[in-house]
Design a protein around this motif. Structure first.
Motif, mmCIF file in Angstrom:
data_model
loop_
_atom_site.group_PDB
_atom_site.id
_atom_site.type_symbol
_atom_site.label_atom_id
_atom_site.label_comp_id
_atom_site.label_asym_id
_atom_site.label_seq_id
_atom_site.Cartn_x
_atom_site.Cartn_y
_atom_site.Cartn_z
ATOM 1 N N UNK A 27 -5.308 0.484 -6.957
ATOM 2 C CA UNK A 27 -3.994 0.062 -6.483
ATOM 3 C C UNK A 27 -4.064 -1.296 -5.792
ATOM 4 N N UNK A 28 -5.108 -1.530 -5.029
ATOM 5 C CA UNK A 28 -5.254 -2.806 -4.327
ATOM 6 C C UNK A 28 -5.519 -3.958 -5.287
ATOM 7 N N UNK A 29 -6.239 -3.705 -6.381
ATOM 8 C CA UNK A 29 -6.598 -4.771 -7.322
ATOM 9 C C UNK A 29 -5.586 -4.984 -8.435
ATOM 10 N N UNK A 30 -4.734 -4.038 -8.693
ATOM 11 C CA UNK A 30 -3.864 -4.102 -9.863
ATOM 12 C C UNK A 30 -2.844 -5.232 -9.769
ATOM 13 N N UNK A 31 -2.485 -5.637 -8.562
ATOM 14 C CA UNK A 31 -1.545 -6.743 -8.400
ATOM 15 C C UNK A 31 -1.781 -7.435 -7.072
ATOM 16 N N UNK A 32 -1.164 -8.592 -6.920
ATOM 17 C CA UNK A 32 -1.228 -9.324 -5.658
ATOM 18 C C UNK A 32 -0.121 -8.817 -4.744
ATOM 19 N N UNK A 33 -0.493 -8.459 -3.535
ATOM 20 C CA UNK A 33 0.459 -7.971 -2.553
ATOM 21 C C UNK A 33 0.696 -9.091 -1.552
ATOM 22 N N UNK A 34 1.944 -9.455 -1.351
ATOM 23 C CA UNK A 34 2.251 -10.535 -0.415
ATOM 24 C C UNK A 34 3.160 -10.029 0.691
ATOM 25 N N UNK A 35 3.044 -10.702 1.826
ATOM 26 C CA UNK A 35 3.883 -10.370 2.975
ATOM 27 C C UNK A 35 4.231 -11.679 3.674
ATOM 28 N N UNK A 36 5.483 -11.813 4.005
ATOM 29 C CA UNK A 36 5.932 -13.020 4.677
ATOM 30 C C UNK A 36 6.208 -12.679 6.137
ATOM 31 N N UNK A 37 5.468 -13.333 6.995
ATOM 32 C CA UNK A 37 5.656 -13.175 8.433
ATOM 33 C C UNK A 37 6.545 -14.306 8.927
ATOM 34 N N UNK A 38 6.803 -14.337 10.203
ATOM 35 C CA UNK A 38 7.664 -15.365 10.784
ATOM 36 C C UNK A 38 7.116 -16.769 10.539
ATOM 37 N N UNK A 39 5.804 -16.938 10.701
ATOM 38 C CA UNK A 39 5.223 -18.272 10.582
ATOM 39 C C UNK A 39 4.046 -18.352 9.613
ATOM 40 N N UNK A 40 3.883 -17.345 8.751
ATOM 41 C CA UNK A 40 2.761 -17.382 7.812
ATOM 42 C C UNK A 40 3.054 -16.581 6.544
ATOM 43 N N UNK A 41 2.223 -16.816 5.561
ATOM 44 C CA UNK A 41 2.293 -16.162 4.256
ATOM 45 C C UNK A 41 0.978 -15.422 4.061
#
Length: 142
Positions: A27-41
């Motif tokens: 599950x971790x490798x199958x796709x790129x997981x992104x999260x947008x924080x207040x001041x970072x990616x």
């Protein structure tokens, strides 16, 4: 009457734990997981995690191909390329989190010389991420 043989409970637990670890790794490798924080990616791709503050973004562009790089660690499977590479000219680290090599990739330069190549299986998600990061760079320059 014959005694019935039962599998030792420790072996059963070991099998279940192994299957869970394999499922989580996939599950971790199958796709790129992104999260947008207040001041970072933030990007999580398998065992690779990268956080890029928006203030450190220098440039962003869309490219069709990744330049020739030397792999430090990572893997390639069919159209997936993930890992940490080394630029043959500058000896700088290049992070590659590409889900589909045949599609355009986002090239991000940050901290003056570090590079990231990123795309998703879904090209609309790649385009939306590109637009978002380009907007963050433009806001920082104003």
């Amino acid at each position: 009457m014959k005694p019935t043989k039962t599998r030792p409970w420790l072996l059963n637990i070991l099998i279940v734990v192994t299957l869970l670890v394999v499922a989580i790794a996939y599950t971790a490798h199958v796709k790129n997981w992104t999260k947008i924080e207040k001041d970072s990616f933030q990007i999580l791709s398998g065992i690779y995690f990268l956080e890029i503050p928006f203030a450190e973004l220098d440039s962003i562009s869309m490219v069709k191909k990744i330049p020739s790089l030397e792999r430090i660690n990572g893997f390639s499977v069919k159209e997936t390329e993930k890992g940490v590479f080394k630029d043959s000219i500058g000896e700088k680290k290049v992070y590659v989190y590409v889900d589909k090599l045949s599609q355009p990739k986002i090239r991000v330069v940050y901290q003056d010389s570090l590079q990231l190549f990123l795309n998703f299986s879904d090209s609309t998600e790649t385009k939306a991420t590109y637009d978002f990061l380009a907007q963050k760079i433009n806001l920082a320059k104003e």
